[in-house]
Scaffold this motif. Structure first.
Motif, PDB file in Angstrom:
ATOM      1  N   PRO A   1    -140.749  -7.811 -59.728  1.00 33.63           N
ATOM      2  CA  PRO A   1    -141.566  -6.970 -60.190  1.00 33.63           C
ATOM      3  C   PRO A   1    -142.444  -6.291 -59.317  1.00 33.63           C
ATOM      4  CG  PRO A   1    -141.643  -8.901 -61.335  1.00 33.63           C
ATOM      5  CD  PRO A   1    -140.695  -9.371 -59.924  1.00 33.63           C
ATOM      6  N   GLU A   2    -142.911  -6.897 -57.863  1.00 30.28           N
ATOM      7  CA  GLU A   2    -143.539  -6.050 -57.056  1.00 30.28           C
ATOM      8  C   GLU A   2    -142.775  -5.127 -56.511  1.00 30.28           C
ATOM      9  OE1 GLU A   2    -142.984  -9.484 -57.118  1.00 30.28           O
ATOM     10  OE2 GLU A   2    -144.748 -10.836 -56.811  1.00 30.28           O
TER      11      GLU A   2
ATOM     12  N   ALA B   1    -146.080 -12.249 -73.189  1.00 34.33           N
ATOM     13  CA  ALA B   1    -146.333 -11.652 -74.493  1.00 34.33           C
ATOM     14  C   ALA B   1    -147.322 -10.279 -74.174  1.00 34.33           C
ATOM     15  CB  ALA B   1    -146.960 -12.537 -75.484  1.00 34.33           C
ATOM     16  N   GLU B   2    -148.184 -10.631 -73.494  1.00 38.18           N
ATOM     17  CA  GLU B   2    -149.233  -9.221 -73.053  1.00 38.18           C
ATOM     18  C   GLU B   2    -148.549  -8.292 -72.346  1.00 38.18           C
ATOM     19  OE1 GLU B   2    -149.860 -12.606 -72.372  1.00 38.18           O
ATOM     20  OE2 GLU B   2    -151.786 -13.070 -73.004  1.00 38.18           O
TER      21      GLU B   2
ATOM     22  N   ARG C   1    -146.834  -9.495 -65.970  1.00 40.51           N
ATOM     23  CA  ARG C   1    -145.792 -10.268 -65.573  1.00 40.51           C
ATOM     24  C   ARG C   1    -145.974 -11.121 -64.405  1.00 40.51           C
ATOM     25  NH1 ARG C   1    -140.680  -6.051 -65.702  1.00 40.51           N
ATOM     26  NH2 ARG C   1    -139.561  -8.200 -65.136  1.00 40.51           N
ATOM     27  N   LEU C   2    -146.586 -10.654 -63.515  1.00 41.04           N
ATOM     28  CA  LEU C   2    -146.970 -11.282 -62.261  1.00 41.04           C
ATOM     29  C   LEU C   2    -147.705 -12.534 -62.471  1.00 41.04           C
ATOM     30  CD1 LEU C   2    -147.942  -8.674 -59.651  1.00 41.04           C
ATOM     31  CD2 LEU C   2    -145.998  -9.990 -59.385  1.00 41.04           C
ATOM     32  N   ALA C   3    -148.585 -12.625 -63.512  1.00 38.83           N
ATOM     33  CA  ALA C   3    -149.261 -13.734 -64.173  1.00 38.83           C
ATOM     34  C   ALA C   3    -148.737 -14.749 -64.956  1.00 38.83           C
ATOM     35  CB  ALA C   3    -150.885 -13.349 -64.484  1.00 38.83           C
TER      36      ALA C   3
ATOM     37  N   ASP D   1    -153.056  -9.207 -55.866  1.00 41.43           N
ATOM     38  CA  ASP D   1    -153.921  -9.844 -56.386  1.00 41.43           C
ATOM     39  C   ASP D   1    -153.836  -9.069 -58.080  1.00 41.43           C
ATOM     40  OD1 ASP D   1    -156.516 -10.629 -57.828  1.00 41.43           O
ATOM     41  OD2 ASP D   1    -157.326 -10.455 -55.933  1.00 41.43           O
ATOM     42  N   PRO D   2    -152.947  -9.772 -58.808  1.00 39.72           N
ATOM     43  CA  PRO D   2    -152.928  -8.979 -60.024  1.00 39.72           C
ATOM     44  C   PRO D   2    -154.168  -9.126 -61.216  1.00 39.72           C
ATOM     45  CG  PRO D   2    -151.537 -11.078 -60.230  1.00 39.72           C
ATOM     46  CD  PRO D   2    -152.028 -10.618 -58.664  1.00 39.72           C
TER      47      PRO D   2
END
Length: 743
Positions: A23-24, A709-710, A703-705, A667-668
């Motif tokens: 994703p990054e 669902a969010e 997505r990084l965290a 730092d998401p």
């Protein structure tokens, strides 16, 4: 570096594979794509359920007569095409002006459109002359939008527009109708590479290269027979007229030469004038055919010899009242793409109520065609007739005055709308004097104003050309200035470059004649942005160098700072981040030399805030996150301190940049805090596409965290905003991301 097309395609596929796993890295690739444009995705899958299926055909005339042979011929071309050849079937219909090519091809298109379930594209290429012909880039932009590509996602240069168009059309079964072409060069970029499609082209000229190089099938359209001419005349006149002797009707039909435009014009005059007899019309046309000594045309000559279209127009013109005749001539002082009520009233120097009545009178006798609500168009042969009469009867002085009235009014119109679109930007020119926006204006007012500018953009470009032709340099560059918001936000780069090249030269001529010397640099900066939009970096850099020199020569520090800032944005696009930062810092230093009371001093706080934002973006790209954070926070403070409650929109833009910086820094959570604030700012501004971008960025945070669902919820919201704002490209990309997450 990948050089060949195959190497570039392989590199692109590799990047996309890595992006799917990371994703990054996906975010970085997305930015490269957005900046470079060479990995443009397909706008709409060819046969997806949500794919746009445009139906752009104009209405068919109820009086259409004969031409069954044309329908049979096009059907034969279509049925005989090789479906495995990778090329569409192409049929080219040629014939004299007024012979009915458009009506015939539109009728055929309606008859065959059920065979093309993915839609029909139509455009009038306005190819009666080189001067009026639409550039392919304008047409491609129009087609791409109808195929679901948001205007801000349409590439700036014609080559990439063509590639995206062919990508959008791939595997589709569509019909493309290209009416009134001037040359093959106008047509070739608009040909889809789809074997299931049909291209119908009409032209007054032989387009041999389409036949020899693209396999087109030609057909020459001739006049109607006398029997069909009589039938068409009676249909146009209608049943309410008293029956006329067959001999008189036939005499009129024969005098019209079997040319549908002449027949329709003549029939329309008979339909609306009860006092006008068939015998009188036949006599008028006969006198014009016989030439000098037997009858005089309205302009004092023979009325055009044996040209049946000219004869019919002369006859209709001769029946107009003096007021309506003068109105008819006034509309033709320039080849306006469409004639609006405002344009007509100003050209003829009458009020808009009277203009509406006179427009309707001309439409009733077939001298104008209504093409939209209170929007009319000349057939180019009719306009040529009216223009010739205007030259003969009104002369250059009256025609020039008409053009200036139209240009001044369009400048007022565009300046007011531009002010509503971008109320805080700095401007040049007296057209903006006294413009004040209401304090409690609708947040969506800017969006509505931009839509109005867009509706009139072709007419505005025509007004620029007309003002240039008639020597109104003061209006030329100011019109370009008033179109800045339109072009900056929506592109249309071919028109942008065309008009602003005129704007640069007009500003230079005015500067030599004691005009506003600041306008030269302003026009050059705007032209440079147009060049940037089409990837002409060297031309942009040259224009900006000239702008810096011009502003320095006249002591216009605000303009000089703007030019240096634009050079920094060019370097940012070129990924030359250190050079970009230097330009932004130099621009800020120039702004610092502007003192209170100097030209442009009121705009210094906002300009400084923008530069702080740009510097922070450049530092982010250099991964100097500590310095970038400080700069971006400074930009926030600067925007909040601006008069009138600050600049909430640009605050939101800074929060977007802060979110991207924190994402780059890994730092998401902090990124999400900034993006939440960006959402609020963009919701308040009604900035739909920016909201889509913010939600898409926030989904990356989730997505990084590992908040799946969010992430899906934010992507769904982003897709809805893209769809709502006409960006089906973005919506489709987001749906693909949702599908990956849900799998």
């Amino acid at each position: 570096m990948p050089v060949s097309e195959d190497e570039q395609a392989a590199a692109a596929l590799r990047l996309m594979e890595v992006a799917r796993r990371s994703p990054e890295f996906a975010r970085e690739v997305a930015e490269w794509v957005r900046d470079a444009g060479w990995l443009a995705p397909r706008a709409v899958p060819a046969v997806a359920p949500e794919a746009s299926r445009p139906q752009m055909l104009p209405p068919v005339t109820a009086a259409f007569t004969d031409r069954e042979d044309v329908i049979a011929w096009i059907t034969e071309v279509l049925d005989g095409a090789d479906p495995s050849g990778g090329a569409p079937a192409i049929a080219v219909l040629t014939g004299a002006g007024g012979i009915g090519k458009t009506a015939a091809v539109v009728r055929c298109a309606y008859a065959l459109r059920e065979r093309f379930p993915d839609g029909v594209l139509f455009v009038d290429l306005a190819g009666a002359s080189v001067g009026t012909a639409l550039p392919p880039s304008d047409v491609l932009a129009r087609f791409l939008e109808r195929l679901g590509v948001s205007p801000d996602r349409v590439p700036g240069d014609e080559a990439r527009q063509r590639d995206l168009f062919r990508d959008c059309m791939a595997d589709r079964r569509m019909m493309v109708v290209l009416d009134n072409a001037n040359t093959e060069a106008q047509v070739v970029p608009l040909l889809p590479a789809s074997a299931g499609s049909l291209v119908l082209v009409t032209s007054r000229y032989r387009l041999g290269r389409l036949v020899s190089e693209h396999g087109a099938r030609p057909f020459v359209l001739g006049p109607l027979s006398t029997v069909d001419s009589v039938r068409l005349l009676r249909r146009v006149v209608g049943s309410r007229r008293a029956d006329a002797p067959d001999a008189a009707v036939q005499a009129v039909a024969e005098a019209a030469g079997g040319v549908p435009l002449a027949l329709c014009t003549t029939g329309a005059g008979l339909a609306v004038r009860e006092h006008l007899t068939w015998e009188r019309v036949a006599r008028q046309l006969s006198e014009r055919i016989q030439g000098p000594g037997q009858g005089q045309g309205p302009s004092g000559g023979s009325g055009g010899g044996s040209d049946p279209v000219r004869q019919a127009h002369d006859a209709s013109y001769g029946e107009l009242t003096a007021e309506c005749a003068a109105f008819y001539r006034a509309l033709a002082v320039w080849a306006w793409p469409t004639v609006t009520v405002m344009c007509a009233a100003l050209a003829a120097d009458v009020d808009e109520g009277r203009a509406r009545e006179l427009l309707e009178q001309l439409a009733r006798v077939h001298l104008l065609e209504e093409v939209g609500e209170e929007r009319y168009r000349f057939h180019d042969l009719v306009r040529a007739h009216a223009h010739e009469l205007a030259v003969a009867e009104d002369g250059h002085g009256r025609m020039s005055a008409a053009v200036r009235r139209v240009a001044v009014a369009h400048l007022r119109f565009a300046a007011e709308l531009d002010c509503r679109v971008m109320p805080l930007r700095w401007r040049l020119g007296p057209a903006y004097g006294g413009l004040v926006l209401p304090v409690d204006r609708d947040p969506a007012d800017g969006k509505h104003a931009l839509a109005e500018l867009r509706r009139e953009r072709e007419n505005l470009a025509a007004v620029v050309r007309a003002a240039d032709q008639y020597g109104f340099d003061d209006l030329v560059w100011q019109l370009c200035e008033a179109m800045w918001g339109l072009h900056l936000l929506l592109g249309f780069h071919a028109q942008w470059i065309d008009t602003h090249l005129l704007g640069v030269e007009a500003a230079r001529r005015r500067a030599e004649e004691f005009g506003d010397r600041r306008a030269v640099g302003r026009m050059l900066v705007q032209l440079a942005f147009a060049y940037m939009g089409v990837g002409r970096a060297d031309d942009a850099a040259e224009a900006l160098a000239q702008a810096v020199a011009a502003d320095e020569a006249c002591g216009h520090r605000r303009g000089q700072a703007s030019a240096v800032e634009a050079l920094g944005l060019l370097r940012l696009k070129q990924w030359r981040y250190v050079d970009a930062q230097r330009c932004f810092e130099e621009a800020r230093e120039i702004l610092g030399r502007i003192r209170e009371g100097d030209d442009g001093w009121r705009d210094v706080p906002r300009a400084t805030a923008l530069l702080e934002h740009h510097i922070g973006r450049a530092q982010t790209k250099q991964r100097d996150f500590t310095a970038a954070l400080a700069r971006l926070n400074d930009a926030l403070v600067c925007f909040r301190r601006l008069p009138g409650g600050g600049d909430a929109y640009n605050e939101g833009r800074v929060y977007m940049s802060l979110g991207e910086m924190h994402l780059d820094a890994g730092d998401p959570d902090l990124a999400r805090v900034c993006l939440d604030k960006a959402v609020k700012a963009m919701e308040a501004a009604g900035a739909g596409l920016q909201l889509a971008d913010v939600f898409e960025s926030r989904a990356r945070c989730h997505r990084l965290a590992a908040r799946q669902a969010e992430a899906v919820a934010d992507l769904r919201t982003a897709a809805a905003y893209y769809e709502e704002n006409g960006d089906r490209v973005g919506a489709e990309r987001i749906r693909a991301g949702i599908a990956e997450l849900e799998d």
